[in-house]
Design an enzyme around this catalytic site. Structure first.
Site, PDB file in Angstrom:
ATOM      1  N   ASP A  45       3.214  -8.501 -12.049  1.00 43.10           N
ATOM      2  CA  ASP A  45       3.349  -8.722 -10.614  1.00 43.10           C
ATOM      3  C   ASP A  45       2.411  -8.460  -9.782  1.00 43.10           C
ATOM      4  O   ASP A  45       2.179  -9.444  -8.890  1.00 43.10           O
ATOM      5  CB  ASP A  45       4.784  -8.350 -10.307  1.00 43.10           C
ATOM      6  CG  ASP A  45       6.132  -8.918 -10.846  1.00 43.10           C
ATOM      7  OD1 ASP A  45       5.821 -10.040 -11.564  1.00 43.10           O
ATOM      8  OD2 ASP A  45       7.135  -8.228 -10.680  1.00 43.10           O
ATOM      9  N   GLY A  46       1.751  -7.322  -9.918  1.00 40.24           N
ATOM     10  CA  GLY A  46       0.862  -7.009  -8.997  1.00 40.24           C
ATOM     11  C   GLY A  46      -0.582  -7.884  -9.049  1.00 40.24           C
ATOM     12  O   GLY A  46      -1.134  -8.182  -8.183  1.00 40.24           O
ATOM     13  N   ASN A 115       5.083  -9.951  -0.202  1.00 39.83           N
ATOM     14  CA  ASN A 115       6.172  -9.413  -0.554  1.00 39.83           C
ATOM     15  C   ASN A 115       6.708  -8.852   0.794  1.00 39.83           C
ATOM     16  O   ASN A 115       7.827  -9.074   0.946  1.00 39.83           O
ATOM     17  CB  ASN A 115       5.943  -8.216  -1.639  1.00 39.83           C
ATOM     18  CG  ASN A 115       6.121  -8.627  -3.109  1.00 39.83           C
ATOM     19  OD1 ASN A 115       6.410 -10.007  -3.322  1.00 39.83           O
ATOM     20  ND2 ASN A 115       5.883  -8.051  -4.064  1.00 39.83           N
ATOM     21  N   ASP A 145      11.965   7.441   6.336  1.00 37.07           N
ATOM     22  CA  ASP A 145      10.777   7.913   5.960  1.00 37.07           C
ATOM     23  C   ASP A 145       9.923   6.424   6.386  1.00 37.07           C
ATOM     24  O   ASP A 145       8.459   6.646   6.138  1.00 37.07           O
ATOM     25  CB  ASP A 145      10.949   7.915   4.336  1.00 37.07           C
ATOM     26  CG  ASP A 145      11.612   9.346   4.027  1.00 37.07           C
ATOM     27  OD1 ASP A 145      11.459  10.242   4.765  1.00 37.07           O
ATOM     28  OD2 ASP A 145      11.664   9.535   2.673  1.00 37.07           O
ATOM     29  N   THR A 156      13.060  -8.805  -4.218  1.00 38.27           N
ATOM     30  CA  THR A 156      13.355  -8.128  -5.575  1.00 38.27           C
ATOM     31  C   THR A 156      12.384  -7.028  -5.785  1.00 38.27           C
ATOM     32  O   THR A 156      12.566  -6.483  -6.636  1.00 38.27           O
ATOM     33  CB  THR A 156      13.482  -9.171  -6.613  1.00 38.27           C
ATOM     34  OG1 THR A 156      12.396  -9.931  -6.716  1.00 38.27           O
ATOM     35  CG2 THR A 156      14.338 -10.150  -6.265  1.00 38.27           C
ATOM     36  N   ALA A 157      11.423  -6.683  -4.894  1.00 38.46           N
ATOM     37  CA  ALA A 157      10.335  -5.829  -5.303  1.00 38.46           C
ATOM     38  C   ALA A 157      10.722  -4.555  -4.493  1.00 38.46           C
ATOM     39  O   ALA A 157      11.893  -3.739  -4.784  1.00 38.46           O
ATOM     40  CB  ALA A 157       9.189  -6.174  -4.853  1.00 38.46           C
ATOM     41  N   TYR A 158       9.943  -4.034  -3.765  1.00 35.53           N
ATOM     42  CA  TYR A 158      10.228  -2.624  -2.840  1.00 35.53           C
ATOM     43  C   TYR A 158      11.568  -2.764  -2.266  1.00 35.53           C
ATOM     44  O   TYR A 158      12.220  -1.492  -1.953  1.00 35.53           O
ATOM     45  CB  TYR A 158       8.933  -2.365  -2.062  1.00 35.53           C
ATOM     46  CG  TYR A 158       8.866  -1.106  -1.329  1.00 35.53           C
ATOM     47  CD1 TYR A 158       9.719   0.055  -1.641  1.00 35.53           C
ATOM     48  CD2 TYR A 158       7.768  -0.823  -0.145  1.00 35.53           C
ATOM     49  CE1 TYR A 158       9.538   1.373  -1.134  1.00 35.53           C
ATOM     50  CE2 TYR A 158       7.807   0.447   0.298  1.00 35.53           C
ATOM     51  CZ  TYR A 158       8.523   1.497  -0.206  1.00 35.53           C
ATOM     52  OH  TYR A 158       8.506   2.714   0.347  1.00 35.53           O
ATOM     53  N   ASN A 159      11.829  -3.839  -1.624  1.00 33.69           N
ATOM     54  CA  ASN A 159      13.028  -4.039  -0.759  1.00 33.69           C
ATOM     55  C   ASN A 159      14.138  -3.620  -1.507  1.00 33.69           C
ATOM     56  O   ASN A 159      15.245  -2.948  -1.076  1.00 33.69           O
ATOM     57  CB  ASN A 159      12.955  -5.489  -0.260  1.00 33.69           C
ATOM     58  CG  ASN A 159      14.303  -5.669   0.499  1.00 33.69           C
ATOM     59  OD1 ASN A 159      14.581  -5.500   1.566  1.00 33.69           O
ATOM     60  ND2 ASN A 159      15.123  -6.487  -0.231  1.00 33.69           N
TER      61      ASN A 159
END
Length: 256
Positions: A45-46, A115, A145, A156-159
């Site tokens: 994905d990156g 993203n 944080d 669907t990533a960091y979130n």
């Protein structure tokens, strides 16, 4: 008769991606990205995000094949009949977020995020943020944080890792998600209309420095960050029929 697209291949540094690059270019040829109808991205994905960012000006459609780990934004790796598969693929159009971040010296730094835009504490002390939506303060103080604003494509990533919601592409909302919220402890975030302008004011920036990141572009020691969707920028990802992005998002919500 289906007109087959001219393909350019791009690959990450992973050995399996480099092997795939050698095999596919030997079989189908290689052209410069500026001359291609479609860019085939080989990696994770990156790399998909990197390829989309690299082609922001040309906005060439990108068809990814997974030669990485997760590969949520990618198709399965299959070498046979690749031009035909690409020609028959379903297009998914996404719009990035514009981040404008002010630093302590008064300078503004801008970047695009496909993203998410995320704010993170830089030291052992928690960040303190004031959150505005369309010029109205919605939260006077969030001790955390960090916090992020995610697109549907990035939901669907960091979130998701931060326990934010998965968003269908046509929902016309963005996910505002806290990262390890301390006060108010039970706040789990919000969904805001995609046309909203979201701003974060960093409280006590000297004592509690915060960085802001738009995908891979990071700005440190920010004092204020404003985020809005860029509807004038349309990026296209291609997915195999029956494996559309919308289907993947739906399936992910029922995953164990």
């Amino acid at each position: 008769m289906t007109v087959l697209p001219v393909l350019a291949f791009s690959a990450s540094d992973r050995p399996e991606a480099q092997t795939a690059l050698a095999r596919l270019t030997a079989r189908y040829g290689q052209v410069d990205e500026a001359r291609a109808d479609v860019i085939v991205a080989l990696g994770g994905d990156g790399l998909m995000l990197e390829t989309l960012h690299r082609n922001l000006e040309r906005r060439t459609p990108v068809y990814g094949m997974n030669r990485g780990s997760v590969g949520f934004l990618l198709n399965d790796y299959v070498e046979d009949d690749l031009p035909k598969r690409v020609a028959q693929a379903v297009a998914t159009v996404i719009h990035p977020l514009q981040m404008d971040a002010w630093t302590e010296d008064g300078r503004v730094h801008s970047g695009l995020a496909i993203n998410e835009v995320s704010l993170l504490r830089q030291t052992r002390q928690s960040a303190k943020l004031r959150i505005e939506v369309d010029g109205r303060v919605r939260m006077e103080e969030l001790s955390c944080d960090g916090c992020l604003l995610a697109t549907p494509a990035g939901s669907t990533a960091y979130n998701l890792s931060a326990h934010g919601p998965i968003i269908p592409l046509d929902a016309n909302v963005l996910a505002l998600t806290p990262i390890s919220a301390f006060r108010p402890r039970r706040w789990r975030g919000a969904l805001v209309p995609h046309k909203s302008k979201v701003a974060f004011e960093v409280l006590e920036p000297e004592k509690r420095p915060v960085s802001a990141t738009a995908d891979g572009f990071e700005v440190r020691r920010v004092t204020r960050v404003e985020i809005r969707e860029r509807r004038d920028v349309a990026l296209t990802m291609l997915f195999d029929a029956g494996r559309s992005f919308e289907e993947r998002v739906l399936a992910e919500q029922f995953a164990a």
